[in-house]
Design a protein around this motif. Structure first.
Motif, PDB file in Angstrom:
ATOM      1  N   ILE A 283       0.845  -1.190   0.000  1.00  0.00           N
ATOM      2  CA  ILE A 283       0.000   0.000   0.000  1.00  0.00           C
ATOM      3  C   ILE A 283       0.883   1.245   0.000  1.00  0.00           C
ATOM      4  O   ILE A 283       2.090   1.169   0.273  1.00  0.00           O
ATOM      5  CB  ILE A 283      -0.959   0.021   1.204  1.00  0.00           C
ATOM      6  CG1 ILE A 283      -0.178   0.071   2.524  1.00  0.00           C
ATOM      7  CG2 ILE A 283      -1.883  -1.198   1.169  1.00  0.00           C
ATOM      8  CD1 ILE A 283      -1.071   0.305   3.746  1.00  0.00           C
ATOM      9  N   GLY A 284       0.266   2.386  -0.304  1.00  0.00           N
ATOM     10  CA  GLY A 284       1.032   3.623  -0.372  1.00  0.00           C
ATOM     11  C   GLY A 284       0.337   4.783   0.310  1.00  0.00           C
ATOM     12  O   GLY A 284      -0.872   4.751   0.553  1.00  0.00           O
ATOM     13  N   PHE A 285       1.115   5.809   0.617  1.00  0.00           N
ATOM     14  CA  PHE A 285       0.599   7.059   1.166  1.00  0.00           C
ATOM     15  C   PHE A 285       1.248   8.209   0.406  1.00  0.00           C
ATOM     16  O   PHE A 285       2.455   8.208   0.159  1.00  0.00           O
ATOM     17  CB  PHE A 285       0.887   7.162   2.664  1.00  0.00           C
ATOM     18  CG  PHE A 285       0.189   6.099   3.475  1.00  0.00           C
ATOM     19  CD1 PHE A 285      -1.125   6.262   3.875  1.00  0.00           C
ATOM     20  CD2 PHE A 285       0.846   4.916   3.798  1.00  0.00           C
ATOM     21  CE1 PHE A 285      -1.771   5.265   4.605  1.00  0.00           C
ATOM     22  CE2 PHE A 285       0.211   3.914   4.523  1.00  0.00           C
ATOM     23  CZ  PHE A 285      -1.116   4.094   4.928  1.00  0.00           C
ATOM     24  N   VAL A 286       0.425   9.205   0.039  1.00  0.00           N
ATOM     25  CA  VAL A 286       0.874  10.284  -0.850  1.00  0.00           C
ATOM     26  C   VAL A 286       0.463  11.631  -0.272  1.00  0.00           C
ATOM     27  O   VAL A 286      -0.638  11.789   0.266  1.00  0.00           O
ATOM     28  CB  VAL A 286       0.242  10.116  -2.254  1.00  0.00           C
ATOM     29  CG1 VAL A 286       0.689  11.244  -3.189  1.00  0.00           C
ATOM     30  CG2 VAL A 286       0.592   8.748  -2.853  1.00  0.00           C
ATOM     31  N   ALA A 287       1.346  12.618  -0.389  1.00  0.00           N
ATOM     32  CA  ALA A 287       1.027  14.002  -0.033  1.00  0.00           C
ATOM     33  C   ALA A 287       1.802  14.917  -0.973  1.00  0.00           C
ATOM     34  O   ALA A 287       2.738  14.476  -1.645  1.00  0.00           O
ATOM     35  CB  ALA A 287       1.389  14.295   1.421  1.00  0.00           C
ATOM     36  N   HIS A 288       1.418  16.188  -1.014  1.00  0.00           N
ATOM     37  CA  HIS A 288       2.134  17.105  -1.917  1.00  0.00           C
ATOM     38  C   HIS A 288       2.896  18.168  -1.139  1.00  0.00           C
ATOM     39  O   HIS A 288       2.482  18.587  -0.045  1.00  0.00           O
ATOM     40  CB  HIS A 288       1.188  17.743  -2.941  1.00  0.00           C
ATOM     41  CG  HIS A 288       0.098  18.617  -2.378  1.00  0.00           C
ATOM     42  ND1 HIS A 288       0.256  19.972  -2.171  1.00  0.00           N
ATOM     43  CD2 HIS A 288      -1.174  18.335  -2.016  1.00  0.00           C
ATOM     44  CE1 HIS A 288      -0.864  20.482  -1.705  1.00  0.00           C
ATOM     45  NE2 HIS A 288      -1.759  19.513  -1.595  1.00  0.00           N
ATOM     46  N   ILE A 289       4.000  18.597  -1.718  1.00  0.00           N
ATOM     47  CA  ILE A 289       4.907  19.516  -1.025  1.00  0.00           C
ATOM     48  C   ILE A 289       4.659  20.980  -1.374  1.00  0.00           C
ATOM     49  O   ILE A 289       5.117  21.868  -0.648  1.00  0.00           O
ATOM     50  CB  ILE A 289       6.390  19.174  -1.305  1.00  0.00           C
ATOM     51  CG1 ILE A 289       6.706  19.299  -2.807  1.00  0.00           C
ATOM     52  CG2 ILE A 289       6.741  17.803  -0.771  1.00  0.00           C
ATOM     53  CD1 ILE A 289       8.183  19.143  -3.137  1.00  0.00           C
ATOM     54  N   ASP A 290       3.950  21.245  -2.475  1.00  0.00           N
ATOM     55  CA  ASP A 290       3.754  22.641  -2.864  1.00  0.00           C
ATOM     56  C   ASP A 290       2.589  23.260  -2.102  1.00  0.00           C
ATOM     57  O   ASP A 290       1.725  22.565  -1.565  1.00  0.00           O
ATOM     58  CB  ASP A 290       3.527  22.767  -4.367  1.00  0.00           C
ATOM     59  CG  ASP A 290       2.224  22.131  -4.831  1.00  0.00           C
ATOM     60  OD1 ASP A 290       1.942  20.998  -4.398  1.00  0.00           O
ATOM     61  OD2 ASP A 290       1.489  22.756  -5.620  1.00  0.00           O
ATOM     62  N   THR A 291       2.561  24.590  -2.058  1.00  0.00           N
ATOM     63  CA  THR A 291       1.436  25.309  -1.486  1.00  0.00           C
ATOM     64  C   THR A 291       0.775  26.152  -2.572  1.00  0.00           C
ATOM     65  O   THR A 291       1.360  26.436  -3.610  1.00  0.00           O
ATOM     66  CB  THR A 291       1.851  26.219  -0.312  1.00  0.00           C
ATOM     67  OG1 THR A 291       2.789  27.200  -0.779  1.00  0.00           O
ATOM     68  CG2 THR A 291       2.463  25.400   0.807  1.00  0.00           C
TER      69      THR A 291
END
Length: 413
Positions: free
Chosen positions: A76-84
Protein backbone atom coordinates in the motif's frame (compact mmCIF):
# COMPACT_ATOMS: atom_id res chain seq x y z
CA UNK A 1 1.85 7.31 21.17
CA UNK A 2 3.03 10.10 18.84
CA UNK A 3 5.35 12.74 20.32
CA UNK A 4 3.39 16.02 20.22
CA UNK A 5 6.44 18.26 20.47
CA UNK A 6 8.25 16.43 17.67
CA UNK A 7 5.34 16.46 15.25
CA UNK A 8 4.83 20.18 15.93
CA UNK A 9 8.49 20.96 15.29
CA UNK A 10 8.52 18.87 12.12
CA UNK A 11 5.44 20.62 10.74
CA UNK A 12 6.79 24.09 11.53
CA UNK A 13 10.09 23.21 9.90
CA UNK A 14 8.26 22.25 6.70
CA UNK A 15 5.86 25.21 6.53
CA UNK A 16 8.59 27.81 6.97
CA UNK A 17 10.09 26.64 3.66
CA UNK A 18 8.41 28.48 0.79
CA UNK A 19 7.14 25.98 -1.80
CA UNK A 20 4.46 28.03 -3.56
CA UNK A 21 3.77 26.67 -7.05
CA UNK A 22 3.14 28.74 -10.20
CA UNK A 23 0.19 28.06 -12.53
CA UNK A 24 1.73 30.14 -15.31
CA UNK A 25 5.02 28.27 -15.56
CA UNK A 26 4.95 25.11 -17.73
CA UNK A 27 8.24 23.88 -16.20
CA UNK A 28 8.22 20.86 -13.88
CA UNK A 29 8.23 21.62 -11.05
CA UNK A 30 6.75 25.03 -11.67
CA UNK A 31 8.97 26.70 -9.06
CA UNK A 32 12.58 26.04 -8.09
CA UNK A 33 11.86 26.55 -4.40
CA UNK A 34 9.98 23.23 -4.21
CA UNK A 35 13.38 21.53 -4.52
CA UNK A 36 14.40 23.02 -1.16
CA UNK A 37 11.84 21.01 0.79
CA UNK A 38 12.24 17.98 -1.46
CA UNK A 39 15.95 17.76 -0.67
CA UNK A 40 15.31 18.14 3.07
CA UNK A 41 12.75 15.32 2.90
CA UNK A 42 15.12 13.10 0.94
CA UNK A 43 17.76 13.52 3.66
CA UNK A 44 15.26 13.08 6.50
CA UNK A 45 13.77 9.88 5.06
CA UNK A 46 17.23 8.36 4.81
CA UNK A 47 18.01 9.42 8.39
CA UNK A 48 14.87 7.83 9.87
CA UNK A 49 15.67 4.53 8.12
CA UNK A 50 13.49 4.43 5.00
CA UNK A 51 14.77 2.35 2.07
CA UNK A 52 14.95 3.05 -1.69
CA UNK A 53 14.75 6.80 -1.09
CA UNK A 54 14.76 8.54 -4.45
CA UNK A 55 14.31 12.16 -5.48
CA UNK A 56 13.83 12.10 -9.25
CA UNK A 57 14.45 14.75 -11.92
CA UNK A 58 10.84 15.98 -11.67
CA UNK A 59 10.91 16.58 -7.88
CA UNK A 60 8.98 13.46 -6.87
CA UNK A 61 10.27 11.77 -3.71
CA UNK A 62 9.55 8.06 -3.31
CA UNK A 63 10.65 5.72 -0.53
CA UNK A 64 9.95 2.26 0.87
CA UNK A 65 9.30 0.84 4.29
CA UNK A 66 9.99 -2.90 3.82
CA UNK A 67 7.58 -5.49 5.17
CA UNK A 68 8.35 -7.03 8.55
CA UNK A 69 6.01 -9.99 7.92
CA UNK A 70 6.85 -13.58 7.01
CA UNK A 71 3.90 -13.70 4.62
CA UNK A 72 2.88 -11.59 1.62
CA UNK A 73 0.25 -8.84 1.84
CA UNK A 74 -0.68 -6.10 -0.64
CA UNK A 75 1.77 -3.23 -0.95
CA UNK A 76 0.00 0.00 0.00
CA UNK A 77 1.03 3.62 -0.37
CA UNK A 78 0.60 7.06 1.17
CA UNK A 79 0.87 10.28 -0.85
CA UNK A 80 1.03 14.00 -0.03
CA UNK A 81 2.13 17.11 -1.92
CA UNK A 82 4.91 19.52 -1.03
CA UNK A 83 3.75 22.64 -2.86
CA UNK A 84 1.44 25.31 -1.49
CA UNK A 85 -1.27 27.24 -3.29
CA UNK A 86 -0.42 30.32 -5.38
CA UNK A 87 -3.76 31.83 -4.26
CA UNK A 88 -2.02 33.47 -1.30
CA UNK A 89 1.58 34.11 -0.35
CA UNK A 90 3.55 31.14 0.99
CA UNK A 91 6.73 33.16 1.58
CA UNK A 92 8.02 34.03 5.05
CA UNK A 93 5.45 31.92 6.88
CA UNK A 94 5.59 32.68 10.60
CA UNK A 95 3.41 30.11 12.41
CA UNK A 96 1.84 30.94 15.75
CA UNK A 97 1.11 28.29 18.38
CA UNK A 98 -2.05 28.65 20.45
CA UNK A 99 -1.97 26.33 23.45
CA UNK A 100 -5.15 25.15 25.16
CA UNK A 101 -7.51 27.03 22.85
CA UNK A 102 -10.66 28.15 24.69
CA UNK A 103 -13.02 29.07 21.84
CA UNK A 104 -12.09 32.75 21.84
CA UNK A 105 -11.03 35.09 19.04
CA UNK A 106 -7.38 34.65 18.04
CA UNK A 107 -5.47 37.81 17.15
CA UNK A 108 -3.26 36.76 14.24
CA UNK A 109 -1.88 40.22 13.57
CA UNK A 110 -2.40 42.98 16.11
CA UNK A 111 -0.97 45.73 13.92
CA UNK A 112 -3.30 44.94 11.00
CA UNK A 113 -6.18 43.79 13.24
CA UNK A 114 -6.45 40.40 11.55
CA UNK A 115 -8.53 38.10 13.75
CA UNK A 116 -9.37 34.41 13.45
CA UNK A 117 -12.79 34.19 15.05
CA UNK A 118 -15.29 31.36 15.69
CA UNK A 119 -17.95 33.90 14.68
CA UNK A 120 -16.60 33.56 11.14
CA UNK A 121 -15.24 30.01 11.35
CA UNK A 122 -17.37 28.00 13.76
CA UNK A 123 -15.32 24.82 13.19
CA UNK A 124 -12.79 26.36 15.61
CA UNK A 125 -15.16 25.36 18.41
CA UNK A 126 -14.49 21.69 17.61
CA UNK A 127 -10.98 22.13 18.96
CA UNK A 128 -11.40 23.63 22.42
CA UNK A 129 -8.58 22.72 24.81
CA UNK A 130 -6.39 21.66 21.89
CA UNK A 131 -3.21 23.19 20.45
CA UNK A 132 -3.72 25.16 17.24
CA UNK A 133 -1.07 26.29 14.78
CA UNK A 134 -2.15 29.41 12.88
CA UNK A 135 -0.64 31.99 10.55
CA UNK A 136 0.46 35.49 11.54
CA UNK A 137 -2.24 36.85 9.21
CA UNK A 138 0.06 37.81 6.34
CA UNK A 139 0.51 34.44 4.59
CA UNK A 140 -1.15 31.08 4.29
CA UNK A 141 0.06 28.35 6.65
CA UNK A 142 0.78 25.47 4.29
CA UNK A 143 -1.08 22.73 6.18
CA UNK A 144 -2.32 21.93 2.68
CA UNK A 145 -0.45 19.73 2.40
CA UNK A 146 2.55 19.92 4.68
CA UNK A 147 0.35 18.49 7.42
CA UNK A 148 0.00 15.40 5.22
CA UNK A 149 3.75 15.29 4.61
CA UNK A 150 4.38 15.61 8.35
CA UNK A 151 1.97 12.79 9.15
CA UNK A 152 3.43 10.37 6.62
CA UNK A 153 7.03 10.97 7.73
CA UNK A 154 6.01 10.72 11.39
CA UNK A 155 4.09 7.47 10.82
CA UNK A 156 6.99 5.88 8.94
CA UNK A 157 9.42 6.91 11.68
CA UNK A 158 7.11 5.44 14.33
CA UNK A 159 6.77 2.13 12.48
CA UNK A 160 10.54 1.89 12.08
CA UNK A 161 11.03 2.57 15.79
CA UNK A 162 8.33 0.04 16.74
CA UNK A 163 9.04 -3.16 14.80
CA UNK A 164 6.53 -4.99 17.01
CA UNK A 165 3.81 -3.36 14.89
CA UNK A 166 3.36 -5.73 11.97
CA UNK A 167 2.94 -4.31 8.48
CA UNK A 168 3.52 -5.17 4.86
CA UNK A 169 5.56 -3.23 2.35
CA UNK A 170 4.66 0.47 2.36
CA UNK A 171 5.49 2.96 -0.37
CA UNK A 172 5.32 6.72 0.11
CA UNK A 173 5.52 9.58 -2.36
CA UNK A 174 5.63 13.36 -2.05
CA UNK A 175 4.57 15.18 -5.20
CA UNK A 176 5.19 18.70 -6.52
CA UNK A 177 2.71 21.05 -8.21
CA UNK A 178 -0.54 19.52 -6.94
CA UNK A 179 -1.99 22.97 -6.34
CA UNK A 180 -1.63 23.84 -10.03
CA UNK A 181 -3.19 20.57 -11.19
CA UNK A 182 0.03 18.79 -12.21
CA UNK A 183 0.78 16.74 -9.11
CA UNK A 184 0.05 13.38 -10.69
CA UNK A 185 1.07 14.19 -14.26
CA UNK A 186 4.53 12.63 -14.04
CA UNK A 187 3.83 10.26 -11.15
CA UNK A 188 5.33 6.89 -12.11
CA UNK A 189 2.62 4.47 -10.97
CA UNK A 190 4.55 1.46 -12.25
CA UNK A 191 7.64 2.40 -10.24
CA UNK A 192 5.54 3.19 -7.16
CA UNK A 193 4.31 -0.41 -7.40
CA UNK A 194 1.48 -0.36 -4.85
CA UNK A 195 -1.91 -2.03 -5.13
CA UNK A 196 -3.62 1.04 -3.73
CA UNK A 197 -2.76 4.22 -1.85
CA UNK A 198 -4.23 7.04 0.22
CA UNK A 199 -3.64 10.75 -0.19
CA UNK A 200 -3.32 12.54 3.16
CA UNK A 201 -4.81 15.75 1.85
CA UNK A 202 -8.23 16.23 3.44
CA UNK A 203 -9.32 18.81 5.96
CA UNK A 204 -11.33 18.21 9.15
CA UNK A 205 -10.53 15.26 11.37
CA UNK A 206 -12.49 12.22 10.22
CA UNK A 207 -12.79 13.15 6.56
CA UNK A 208 -12.63 10.14 4.25
CA UNK A 209 -13.34 10.79 0.61
CA UNK A 210 -13.52 8.72 -2.55
CA UNK A 211 -15.67 10.97 -4.71
CA UNK A 212 -14.58 14.22 -6.29
CA UNK A 213 -15.72 16.63 -8.96
CA UNK A 214 -15.40 16.04 -12.66
CA UNK A 215 -13.51 19.16 -13.67
CA UNK A 216 -12.90 21.29 -16.75
CA UNK A 217 -11.65 24.76 -17.55
CA UNK A 218 -13.35 27.08 -19.99
CA UNK A 219 -11.72 30.05 -21.69
CA UNK A 220 -14.13 32.39 -23.45
CA UNK A 221 -12.50 34.88 -25.81
CA UNK A 222 -14.72 37.70 -27.04
CA UNK A 223 -13.47 39.90 -29.88
CA UNK A 224 -14.64 43.46 -30.36
CA UNK A 225 -13.75 46.45 -32.52
CA UNK A 226 -12.36 49.74 -31.28
CA UNK A 227 -13.06 53.00 -33.10
CA UNK A 228 -13.17 56.60 -31.92
CA UNK A 229 -16.19 56.83 -29.59
CA UNK A 230 -17.29 60.05 -31.25
CA UNK A 231 -17.77 58.23 -34.55
CA UNK A 232 -18.65 54.81 -33.20
CA UNK A 233 -22.28 54.41 -34.19
CA UNK A 234 -22.74 51.23 -36.20
CA UNK A 235 -19.00 50.53 -36.06
CA UNK A 236 -17.77 49.93 -32.50
CA UNK A 237 -18.18 46.47 -30.97
CA UNK A 238 -17.52 46.59 -27.22
CA UNK A 239 -16.29 43.15 -26.18
CA UNK A 240 -16.80 43.95 -22.49
CA UNK A 241 -20.53 44.53 -22.95
CA UNK A 242 -20.84 41.27 -24.88
CA UNK A 243 -18.93 39.57 -22.06
CA UNK A 244 -21.46 40.95 -19.60
CA UNK A 245 -24.28 39.37 -21.63
CA UNK A 246 -22.42 36.04 -21.69
CA UNK A 247 -21.90 36.10 -17.91
CA UNK A 248 -25.60 36.90 -17.41
CA UNK A 249 -26.57 33.86 -19.51
CA UNK A 250 -24.69 31.48 -17.18
CA UNK A 251 -26.99 30.24 -14.35
CA UNK A 252 -26.48 32.71 -11.50
CA UNK A 253 -27.46 30.28 -8.74
CA UNK A 254 -24.97 27.62 -9.86
CA UNK A 255 -21.86 29.26 -8.46
CA UNK A 256 -19.53 28.16 -5.61
CA UNK A 257 -20.95 30.60 -3.08
CA UNK A 258 -24.47 29.19 -3.54
CA UNK A 259 -23.78 25.44 -3.78
CA UNK A 260 -22.73 22.60 -1.48
CA UNK A 261 -22.49 18.81 -1.26
CA UNK A 262 -23.04 17.18 -4.62
CA UNK A 263 -24.14 20.41 -6.31
CA UNK A 264 -21.95 21.46 -9.21
CA UNK A 265 -21.14 24.97 -10.38
CA UNK A 266 -19.73 27.39 -12.92
CA UNK A 267 -17.03 29.61 -11.42
CA UNK A 268 -15.82 32.75 -13.17
CA UNK A 269 -12.39 33.22 -11.60
CA UNK A 270 -10.67 35.64 -13.97
CA UNK A 271 -11.75 38.45 -16.27
CA UNK A 272 -9.52 40.67 -18.38
CA UNK A 273 -10.77 42.97 -21.07
CA UNK A 274 -11.02 46.15 -23.02
CA UNK A 275 -13.17 47.19 -25.96
CA UNK A 276 -11.10 45.19 -28.44
CA UNK A 277 -10.99 41.88 -26.56
CA UNK A 278 -12.26 40.35 -23.31
CA UNK A 279 -11.25 36.97 -21.91
CA UNK A 280 -13.33 35.14 -19.32
CA UNK A 281 -11.90 32.15 -17.48
CA UNK A 282 -14.25 29.68 -15.82
CA UNK A 283 -13.93 26.37 -14.07
CA UNK A 284 -16.76 23.86 -14.48
CA UNK A 285 -17.44 21.28 -11.76
CA UNK A 286 -19.94 18.46 -11.16
CA UNK A 287 -19.89 15.05 -9.49
CA UNK A 288 -22.36 13.61 -12.00
CA UNK A 289 -20.60 12.96 -15.32
CA UNK A 290 -23.73 13.43 -17.46
CA UNK A 291 -24.52 16.74 -15.78
CA UNK A 292 -20.86 17.72 -16.16
CA UNK A 293 -21.12 17.13 -19.92
CA UNK A 294 -24.32 19.22 -20.03
CA UNK A 295 -22.53 22.05 -18.25
CA UNK A 296 -19.78 22.06 -20.86
CA UNK A 297 -22.38 21.95 -23.65
CA UNK A 298 -24.21 24.93 -22.13
CA UNK A 299 -21.05 27.06 -22.22
CA UNK A 300 -20.74 26.29 -25.93
CA UNK A 301 -24.45 26.82 -26.62
CA UNK A 302 -24.48 30.27 -25.02
CA UNK A 303 -21.68 31.30 -27.35
CA UNK A 304 -23.39 29.73 -30.38
CA UNK A 305 -26.70 31.49 -29.68
CA UNK A 306 -25.06 34.85 -29.05
CA UNK A 307 -22.91 34.62 -32.18
CA UNK A 308 -26.06 33.87 -34.17
CA UNK A 309 -27.80 36.88 -32.66
CA UNK A 310 -24.79 39.11 -33.30
CA UNK A 311 -24.51 37.89 -36.88
CA UNK A 312 -20.78 37.38 -36.40
CA UNK A 313 -18.59 34.77 -34.74
CA UNK A 314 -17.17 37.02 -32.04
CA UNK A 315 -17.23 34.55 -29.14
CA UNK A 316 -14.87 31.56 -29.03
CA UNK A 317 -15.03 28.92 -26.29
CA UNK A 318 -12.15 26.59 -25.45
CA UNK A 319 -12.91 23.84 -22.92
CA UNK A 320 -10.29 21.49 -21.47
CA UNK A 321 -10.96 18.55 -19.17
CA UNK A 322 -8.85 18.63 -16.00
CA UNK A 323 -9.74 15.52 -13.96
CA UNK A 324 -12.60 13.11 -13.35
CA UNK A 325 -14.52 11.61 -10.42
CA UNK A 326 -12.38 8.86 -8.88
CA UNK A 327 -15.50 7.11 -7.55
CA UNK A 328 -15.60 5.14 -10.81
CA UNK A 329 -12.18 3.63 -10.06
CA UNK A 330 -12.49 3.24 -6.28
CA UNK A 331 -15.91 1.60 -6.01
CA UNK A 332 -14.70 -1.70 -7.56
CA UNK A 333 -12.15 -1.89 -4.71
CA UNK A 334 -14.32 -0.30 -2.02
CA UNK A 335 -12.63 -2.44 0.64
CA UNK A 336 -9.74 0.06 0.65
CA UNK A 337 -12.17 2.73 1.89
CA UNK A 338 -13.70 0.27 4.37
CA UNK A 339 -10.28 -0.42 5.88
CA UNK A 340 -9.67 3.28 6.51
CA UNK A 341 -13.16 3.70 7.97
CA UNK A 342 -12.64 0.72 10.27
CA UNK A 343 -9.33 2.12 11.51
CA UNK A 344 -10.88 5.50 12.26
CA UNK A 345 -13.61 3.85 14.32
CA UNK A 346 -10.95 1.84 16.18
CA UNK A 347 -9.31 5.17 17.07
CA UNK A 348 -12.62 6.74 18.19
CA UNK A 349 -12.63 9.05 15.19
CA UNK A 350 -16.05 9.61 13.64
CA UNK A 351 -15.65 8.97 9.89
CA UNK A 352 -16.97 11.84 7.75
CA UNK A 353 -17.51 10.20 4.37
CA UNK A 354 -18.44 12.89 1.88
CA UNK A 355 -17.67 14.05 -1.63
CA UNK A 356 -14.68 16.31 -2.23
CA UNK A 357 -15.71 19.66 -3.63
CA UNK A 358 -12.47 19.81 -5.55
CA UNK A 359 -9.84 17.36 -6.67
CA UNK A 360 -6.71 15.71 -5.31
CA UNK A 361 -3.73 13.88 -6.76
CA UNK A 362 -5.78 10.81 -5.87
CA UNK A 363 -8.35 11.47 -8.58
CA UNK A 364 -5.74 11.44 -11.34
CA UNK A 365 -3.81 8.59 -9.75
CA UNK A 366 -6.97 6.48 -9.60
CA UNK A 367 -7.41 6.89 -13.35
CA UNK A 368 -3.74 6.00 -13.85
CA UNK A 369 -4.31 2.65 -12.18
CA UNK A 370 -3.61 3.46 -8.52
CA UNK A 371 -6.94 3.63 -6.61
CA UNK A 372 -6.42 6.39 -4.11
CA UNK A 373 -9.03 7.63 -1.59
CA UNK A 374 -8.35 10.78 0.43
CA UNK A 375 -7.92 10.98 4.21
CA UNK A 376 -7.99 14.03 6.48
CA UNK A 377 -4.75 15.86 7.21
CA UNK A 378 -6.39 18.12 9.79
CA UNK A 379 -6.11 21.66 8.45
CA UNK A 380 -8.87 24.21 7.93
CA UNK A 381 -9.35 27.36 5.80
CA UNK A 382 -6.79 26.34 3.19
CA UNK A 383 -5.25 28.81 0.74
CA UNK A 384 -5.55 31.91 2.90
CA UNK A 385 -4.51 33.91 5.93
CA UNK A 386 -7.02 32.18 8.23
CA UNK A 387 -5.59 28.70 7.72
CA UNK A 388 -4.95 26.68 10.87
CA UNK A 389 -4.37 23.10 12.01
CA UNK A 390 -4.90 21.44 15.40
CA UNK A 391 -1.82 19.46 16.44
CA UNK A 392 -4.09 16.76 17.86
CA UNK A 393 -5.63 16.25 14.39
CA UNK A 394 -2.18 15.70 12.91
CA UNK A 395 -1.45 13.16 15.61
CA UNK A 396 -4.70 11.34 14.87
CA UNK A 397 -3.98 11.33 11.13
CA UNK A 398 -0.56 9.82 11.87
CA UNK A 399 -2.24 7.14 13.96
CA UNK A 400 -4.63 6.41 11.07
CA UNK A 401 -1.66 5.76 8.74
CA UNK A 402 -0.14 3.42 11.30
CA UNK A 403 -3.50 1.75 11.88
CA UNK A 404 -4.14 1.16 8.17
CA UNK A 405 -0.69 -0.36 7.80
CA UNK A 406 -1.38 -2.71 10.70
CA UNK A 407 -4.95 -3.49 9.59
CA UNK A 408 -3.85 -4.58 6.10
CA UNK A 409 -1.34 -6.97 7.69
CA UNK A 410 -4.10 -8.43 9.88
CA UNK A 411 -6.69 -8.77 7.13
CA UNK A 412 -4.35 -10.61 4.76
CA UNK A 413 -2.74 -12.90 7.35
Amino acid sequence: MIDKKKITERFINYVTINTESDPNNPAFPSTENQWNLAKILEKELIEIGMQDVELDDNCYIMATLPSNLDYKVPTIGFVAHIDTSPDFSGANVKPKIVENYQGNDIVLNEEQQIILSPNDFDDLLLYKRQTLITTDGTTLLGADDKAGVTEIVSAMEYLIQHPEIKHGKIRICFTPDEEVGKGAHLFNVEKFDAEWAYTMDGSQIGELEYENFNAASAKITINGKIVHPGYAKGKMINSMLIANEYISAVPSDEVPEKTEGYEGFFHLHDLKGDVEQTVLEYIIRDHDFDVFEKRKYLMQKIAFDMNKQLGKELIHVEIKNQYFNMKEKVLPVKHIVDIAEEVMKDLDIKPLIKPIRGGTDGSQLSFKGLPCPNIFAGGHNFHGRFEYVPVESMIKATEVIIGISEKVAEKYS
